[in-house]
Design a protein around this motif. Sequence first.
Motif, mmCIF file in Angstrom:
data_model
loop_
_atom_site.group_PDB
_atom_site.id
_atom_site.type_symbol
_atom_site.label_atom_id
_atom_site.label_comp_id
_atom_site.label_asym_id
_atom_site.label_seq_id
_atom_site.Cartn_x
_atom_site.Cartn_y
_atom_site.Cartn_z
ATOM 1 N N VAL A 159 0.722 -1.131 -0.063
ATOM 2 C CA VAL A 159 0.119 -0.101 0.088
ATOM 3 C C VAL A 159 0.707 1.214 0.065
ATOM 4 O O VAL A 159 0.930 2.223 -0.961
ATOM 5 C CB VAL A 159 -0.792 0.142 1.081
ATOM 6 N N PRO A 160 1.840 1.360 0.976
ATOM 7 C CA PRO A 160 2.497 2.685 0.895
ATOM 8 C C PRO A 160 3.404 2.748 -0.248
ATOM 9 O O PRO A 160 3.824 3.796 -0.666
ATOM 10 C CB PRO A 160 3.389 2.568 2.435
ATOM 11 N N ILE A 161 3.987 1.463 -0.710
ATOM 12 C CA ILE A 161 4.681 1.354 -2.101
ATOM 13 C C ILE A 161 4.286 2.106 -3.236
ATOM 14 O O ILE A 161 4.381 2.693 -4.078
ATOM 15 C CB ILE A 161 5.335 0.113 -2.117
ATOM 16 N N ALA A 162 2.873 1.575 -3.432
ATOM 17 C CA ALA A 162 2.086 1.867 -4.563
ATOM 18 C C ALA A 162 1.601 3.393 -4.419
ATOM 19 O O ALA A 162 1.856 3.990 -5.459
ATOM 20 C CB ALA A 162 0.434 1.070 -4.404
ATOM 21 N N LEU A 163 1.642 3.861 -3.330
ATOM 22 C CA LEU A 163 0.960 5.229 -3.129
ATOM 23 C C LEU A 163 2.231 6.274 -3.336
ATOM 24 O O LEU A 163 1.985 7.181 -3.965
ATOM 25 C CB LEU A 163 0.402 5.617 -1.567
ATOM 26 N N SER A 164 3.500 5.670 -2.857
ATOM 27 C CA SER A 164 4.724 6.579 -3.180
ATOM 28 C C SER A 164 5.126 6.544 -4.635
ATOM 29 O O SER A 164 5.885 7.660 -4.779
ATOM 30 C CB SER A 164 5.769 6.039 -2.266
ATOM 31 N N LEU A 191 2.899 5.746 -7.293
ATOM 32 C CA LEU A 191 1.609 6.129 -8.256
ATOM 33 C C LEU A 191 1.382 7.591 -7.898
ATOM 34 O O LEU A 191 0.877 8.247 -8.594
ATOM 35 C CB LEU A 191 0.659 5.313 -8.282
ATOM 36 N N VAL A 192 1.386 7.942 -6.697
ATOM 37 C CA VAL A 192 0.718 9.392 -6.219
ATOM 38 C C VAL A 192 1.994 10.308 -5.995
ATOM 39 O O VAL A 192 1.753 11.409 -6.829
ATOM 40 C CB VAL A 192 -0.052 9.113 -4.757
ATOM 41 N N LEU A 193 2.973 9.948 -5.374
ATOM 42 C CA LEU A 193 4.172 10.589 -5.470
ATOM 43 C C LEU A 193 3.782 12.141 -4.825
ATOM 44 O O LEU A 193 4.053 13.121 -5.178
ATOM 45 C CB LEU A 193 4.809 10.887 -6.458
ATOM 46 N N ALA A 194 2.989 12.155 -3.680
ATOM 47 C CA ALA A 194 2.644 13.482 -2.987
ATOM 48 C C ALA A 194 2.354 13.267 -1.589
ATOM 49 O O ALA A 194 1.427 12.699 -1.069
ATOM 50 C CB ALA A 194 1.135 14.111 -3.658
ATOM 51 N N ILE A 203 13.991 8.641 -4.323
ATOM 52 C CA ILE A 203 14.391 8.315 -2.975
ATOM 53 C C ILE A 203 12.976 8.356 -2.084
ATOM 54 O O ILE A 203 13.039 7.867 -1.244
ATOM 55 C CB ILE A 203 15.358 9.463 -2.301
ATOM 56 N N TRP A 204 12.076 9.037 -2.517
ATOM 57 C CA TRP A 204 10.869 8.657 -1.723
ATOM 58 C C TRP A 204 10.223 7.159 -1.722
ATOM 59 O O TRP A 204 10.042 6.801 -0.268
ATOM 60 C CB TRP A 204 9.637 9.607 -2.357
ATOM 61 N N PRO A 205 10.057 6.554 -2.661
ATOM 62 C CA PRO A 205 9.679 5.029 -2.573
ATOM 63 C C PRO A 205 10.670 4.217 -1.685
ATOM 64 O O PRO A 205 10.268 3.539 -1.156
ATOM 65 C CB PRO A 205 9.384 4.592 -4.060
ATOM 66 N N LEU A 206 12.253 4.654 -1.778
ATOM 67 C CA LEU A 206 12.939 3.627 -1.411
ATOM 68 C C LEU A 206 13.101 3.891 0.171
ATOM 69 O O LEU A 206 13.055 3.105 1.208
ATOM 70 C CB LEU A 206 14.362 3.962 -1.760
ATOM 71 N N SER A 207 12.732 5.363 0.483
ATOM 72 C CA SER A 207 12.715 5.829 2.087
ATOM 73 C C SER A 207 11.390 5.093 2.582
ATOM 74 O O SER A 207 11.487 4.691 3.648
ATOM 75 C CB SER A 207 12.941 7.276 2.060
ATOM 76 N N VAL A 208 10.352 4.954 1.914
ATOM 77 C CA VAL A 208 9.067 4.483 2.501
ATOM 78 C C VAL A 208 9.474 2.901 2.800
ATOM 79 O O VAL A 208 8.893 2.464 3.737
ATOM 80 C CB VAL A 208 7.890 4.812 1.673
#
Length: 224
Positions: free
Chosen positions: A43-48, A50-53, A139-144
Motif C-alpha cells: 500500500v505505501p509502496i503503491a502510493l509513493s 503512483l501518487v508521489l505526493a 528517494i521517496w519510494p526507497l525511503s518509504v
Amino acid sequence: MRLGAVPLDRGVIKAIFLVCLADGIVGLSYGSLAAAEGFPLWVPIALSTLVLAGASEFLFIGIVAGGGSPLTAAAAGLLVNARHLPFGIAVKDLVGKGSRSLLGCHIMNDESVVFGISQPKLAQRRAAYWICGLGIFTIWPLSVIGGAVIGRFIPDVSAIGLDAVFPAILIALIFPALRQRRTLIPATLGTALSVLATPFVPAGMPVLFSLLGLLSWRERKNAK
C-alpha cells in the motif's frame, strides 16, 4: 534535453540534494506510520510511486486507519493536491512534450516546482525541475520501504524528531532569499494567510492561500 550539459549553480545542486535528503527522512516517517497502522507493504509502496505526493499519502493513510473508506481518503487526497493545478500552469514549459510530459507531470511537486521556476534561464529551470523531481521520485519510494522496515522496531519515527527535519531544512534554505524585499513581502503575507487558513481547511490546503501573497508584489510593481 541533456541535463548534464546545463550548468547549474553549485548552491542550487546542494539545495536540491538537501531537499531530496529531507524528503527521504520524511519518507521514513511515512513508511513507519503505515506499518504501525497495519497496512501491508504494497500500500505505501503503491502510493509513493503512483501518487508521489506526501501530504495526500499521509492523509490517505490517516483517514483509512481512522475507519474512513478508501474512496473518501482518495477524494480528500485529490482536494489537497488541488494546488497542482496552478503549479502545472507555472511549469508548463518545463515538463517536456509528448510522452516525456507524462513523466514530467508525474514528478511535479512543491519542491521541483520551486527549484524549477526560481532559476534565471529556461534551460536552467528545466534542469533544476527535472533533477529535483527525479531525485524525489527515486528517494521517496526507497525511503518509504526503509521506513516500513524500521516501523517494525520503532512504531512512531516522529517520536525521535525525524518528522521535523524536512521543515527545518526548508526554512534554512529560504532564509537567504528573505534578505530581499521582493521576496520578504510576498513570503510574509503568504505565511500569514496560510496560518490564518489552517484551522478551517484540510491539511495541505493552506499552501494555496499562501500563493495569494504573490499578489502583493504584483500590485506594488504595477503601482510604480
